[in-house]
Design an enzyme around this catalytic site. Structure first.
Site, short mmCIF file in Angstrom:
data_model
loop_
_atom_site.label_atom_id
_atom_site.label_comp_id
_atom_site.label_asym_id
_atom_site.label_seq_id
_atom_site.Cartn_x
_atom_site.Cartn_y
_atom_site.Cartn_z
N ARG A 233 0.87 -1.19 0.00
CA ARG A 233 0.00 0.00 0.00
C ARG A 233 0.90 1.24 0.00
O ARG A 233 1.95 1.25 0.68
CB ARG A 233 -0.90 0.05 1.25
CG ARG A 233 -2.12 -0.86 1.18
CD ARG A 233 -3.17 -0.37 0.17
NE ARG A 233 -4.32 -1.26 0.08
CZ ARG A 233 -4.45 -2.26 -0.78
NH1 ARG A 233 -3.50 -2.53 -1.64
NH2 ARG A 233 -5.56 -3.00 -0.80
N GLU A 262 -2.42 7.84 -4.39
CA GLU A 262 -2.82 7.31 -5.70
C GLU A 262 -4.29 7.54 -6.04
O GLU A 262 -4.69 7.53 -7.20
CB GLU A 262 -2.51 5.82 -5.80
CG GLU A 262 -3.41 4.93 -4.93
CD GLU A 262 -3.07 3.44 -5.02
OE1 GLU A 262 -1.88 3.12 -4.94
OE2 GLU A 262 -4.00 2.64 -5.18
N HIS A 294 -1.07 0.36 -9.74
CA HIS A 294 -1.84 -0.62 -8.95
C HIS A 294 -2.35 -1.75 -9.84
O HIS A 294 -3.55 -2.06 -9.86
CB HIS A 294 -2.99 0.07 -8.21
CG HIS A 294 -3.34 -0.62 -6.92
ND1 HIS A 294 -3.58 0.06 -5.75
CD2 HIS A 294 -3.49 -1.94 -6.62
CE1 HIS A 294 -3.88 -0.79 -4.79
NE2 HIS A 294 -3.81 -2.02 -5.30
P1 NAI Z 1 -1.58 -11.41 4.50
O1 NAI Z 1 -2.60 -10.97 5.50
O2 NAI Z 1 -1.55 -12.82 4.05
O3 NAI Z 1 -0.11 -11.05 5.04
C1 NAI Z 1 0.22 -9.85 5.67
C2 NAI Z 1 1.37 -10.14 6.63
O4 NAI Z 1 1.82 -8.90 7.16
C3 NAI Z 1 0.96 -11.03 7.81
O5 NAI Z 1 1.87 -12.10 7.95
C4 NAI Z 1 1.03 -10.07 8.99
O6 NAI Z 1 1.40 -10.73 10.20
C5 NAI Z 1 2.11 -9.12 8.53
N1 NAI Z 1 2.15 -7.88 9.27
C6 NAI Z 1 1.17 -7.31 10.04
N2 NAI Z 1 1.64 -6.19 10.63
C7 NAI Z 1 2.93 -6.07 10.25
C8 NAI Z 1 3.96 -5.13 10.55
N3 NAI Z 1 3.75 -4.10 11.40
N4 NAI Z 1 5.18 -5.31 9.99
C9 NAI Z 1 5.42 -6.36 9.15
N5 NAI Z 1 4.49 -7.29 8.86
C10 NAI Z 1 3.26 -7.13 9.38
O7 NAI Z 1 -1.77 -10.41 3.27
P2 NAI Z 1 -1.33 -10.63 1.75
O8 NAI Z 1 -2.44 -11.28 0.99
O9 NAI Z 1 0.02 -11.22 1.70
O10 NAI Z 1 -1.29 -9.11 1.23
C11 NAI Z 1 -0.36 -8.18 1.75
C12 NAI Z 1 -0.76 -6.77 1.32
O11 NAI Z 1 -0.60 -6.65 -0.09
C13 NAI Z 1 -2.24 -6.42 1.56
O12 NAI Z 1 -2.46 -5.93 2.88
C14 NAI Z 1 -2.52 -5.37 0.52
O13 NAI Z 1 -2.32 -4.10 1.10
C15 NAI Z 1 -1.46 -5.62 -0.56
N6 NAI Z 1 -2.05 -6.03 -1.84
C16 NAI Z 1 -1.69 -5.33 -2.97
C17 NAI Z 1 -2.21 -5.68 -4.18
C18 NAI Z 1 -1.81 -4.95 -5.46
O14 NAI Z 1 -2.45 -5.14 -6.51
N7 NAI Z 1 -0.76 -4.15 -5.45
C19 NAI Z 1 -3.18 -6.77 -4.32
C20 NAI Z 1 -3.42 -7.49 -3.09
C21 NAI Z 1 -2.89 -7.11 -1.89
#
Ligand code: NAI
Length: 330
Positions: A233, A262, A294
């Site tokens: 993000r 964005e 994005h």
């Molecule tokens: P997920 O929920 O599987 O993984 C997120 C991880 O971040 C978890 O392991 C969590 O413990 C960790 N986390 C939480 N707080 C943290 C912190 N302070 N420092 C470091 N790690 C922390 O989520 P997923 O599916 O892997 O997605 C990650 C992010 O990717 C989403 O939150 C979303 O913002 C972004 N995203 C971007 C997309 C794009 O098109 N550019 C599409 C889909 C998701």
């Protein structure tokens, strides 16, 4: 059930259109959800929204006034929703927790390689008949250390792919990464990751703790010439600090699929406009910065999955089944 689907593009309409029937009567609206456009939700029972839609308290209050009881997000992140307000108003919020982590992971690797081998420059050069290699010198990934911030679905897929290149993989996550040790990834404190990684990739959610975690202070802890990739993000990074780091050459490469501000730019054609965001425009002047709008999620497979899950969420709400994809309110 009548559903107003905000921020729809032709590709969303294609994917969701198959499911438009008497059970779920979808009305596609191109407008994003804002305070000014929320009135389009009058006469509907539910709304569907996307990443940059405004679901702050004033918007949710308006929606509640029109009788909306469900906001179903067509994305995984929910940082654009005031969950406390939704809870207070009795509006349920569901999402698509994982549409294609593979799509995002693959785009992330694509950005890394494009930057390190300067493929975006080579593409233009060769088209102009310029086959000089001056300025295209890259580096091997083999033997480099990468730092993954956020060891979730996407972060771990990126880690695996980089491991296959022969990289040493460090991960930072505040929670224990149960599979990391077995996979050969080292879970380390954040400062250690900053100090050691040649490439840092952001895969944590945007929360109050992670907002602008890449700032002047954290950049100062990083290696000279570090590559920073953000497909998470935009607001994980303080853009001004990024620009300063690029100007001093402390940061060697930047790949962004998301950007702090964005909302007014991405997903629209602004090619005839004068873009007013000077920080964004400054970023685009650097020869070592690659920005995509994005699009990391944007694959056939992901769009199909988003449509399927959105309809499942709507049906579960309609028939009062458990909302398995309800956004957790902490
Ligand atoms: P997920 O929920 O599987 O993984 C997120 C991880 O971040 C978890 O392991 C969590 O413990 C960790 N986390 C939480 N707080 C943290 C912190 N302070 N420092 C470091 N790690 C922390 O989520 P997923 O599916 O892997 O997605 C990650 C992010 O990717 C989403 O939150 C979303 O913002 C972004 N995203 C971007 C997309 C794009 O098109 N550019 C599409 C889909 C998701």
């Amino acid at each position: 059930m009548k559903v107003a689907v905000f921020s729809t593009k032709p590709y969303d309409k294609n994917a969701l259109g198959h499911y438009d029937n008497d059970e779920v009567d979808l009305t596609f609206l191109e407008v994003p959800m804002t305070v000014a456009s929320a009135h389009y939700a009058q006469g509907f029972q539910a709304v569907s929204a996307f990443v940059n839609d405004d679901l702050s308290e004033p918007v949710l209050s308006q929606l509640k006034g029109y009788g909306i009881e469900l906001v179903t997000l067509r994305c995984a992140g929910f940082n654009n929703v005031d969950l406390a307000a939704a809870k207070k108003l009795g509006i349920k919020v569901t999402r698509v927790p994982a549409y294609s982590p593979y799509a995002v992971a693959e785009h992330t690797i694509g950005m890394m390689l494009a930057l390190s081998r300067k493929i975006y420059k080579a593409y233009n050069r060769v088209r102009e008949g310029n086959f000089s290699l001056n300025g295209l010198l890259g580096f091997d990934f083999y033997g480099k250390t990468v730092g993954i911030i956020g060891a979730g679905k996407i972060g771990l897929l990126v880690a695996k792919r980089l491991q296959a290149f022969g990289c040493r993989v460090l991960v930072y996550d505040p929670y224990l990464c149960e599979s990391c040790a077995a996979e050969g990834f080292e879970q380390v404190p954040l400062d250690e990751l900053y100090a050691q990684a040649h490439i840092i990739s952001m895969h944590c959610p945007l929360t109050p703790e992670t907002t602008r975690m890449i700032n002047n202070e954290s950049i100062a802890k990083m290696r000279q010439g570090v590559m920073i990739i953000n497909t998470g993000r935009g607001a994980l990074i303080d853009t001004k600090a990024l620009i300063s780091g690029l100007k001093t050459r402390h940061i060697g490469y930047v790949g962004l699929d998301v950007y702090e501000e964005e909302g007014p730019l991405f997903f629209e054609d602004h090619s005839d406009d004068i873009i007013q965001d000077d920080h964004f425009e400054r970023l685009l002047t650097f020869p070592n910065v690659l920005v995509t709008g994005h699009q990391a999620y944007f694959t056939h497979e992901a769009l199909e999955h988003i449509a399927e899950t959105t309809i499942e969420n709507l049906m579960a709400f309609k028939y009062q089944r458990p909302l398995t994809n309800e956004v957790p309110f902490k």
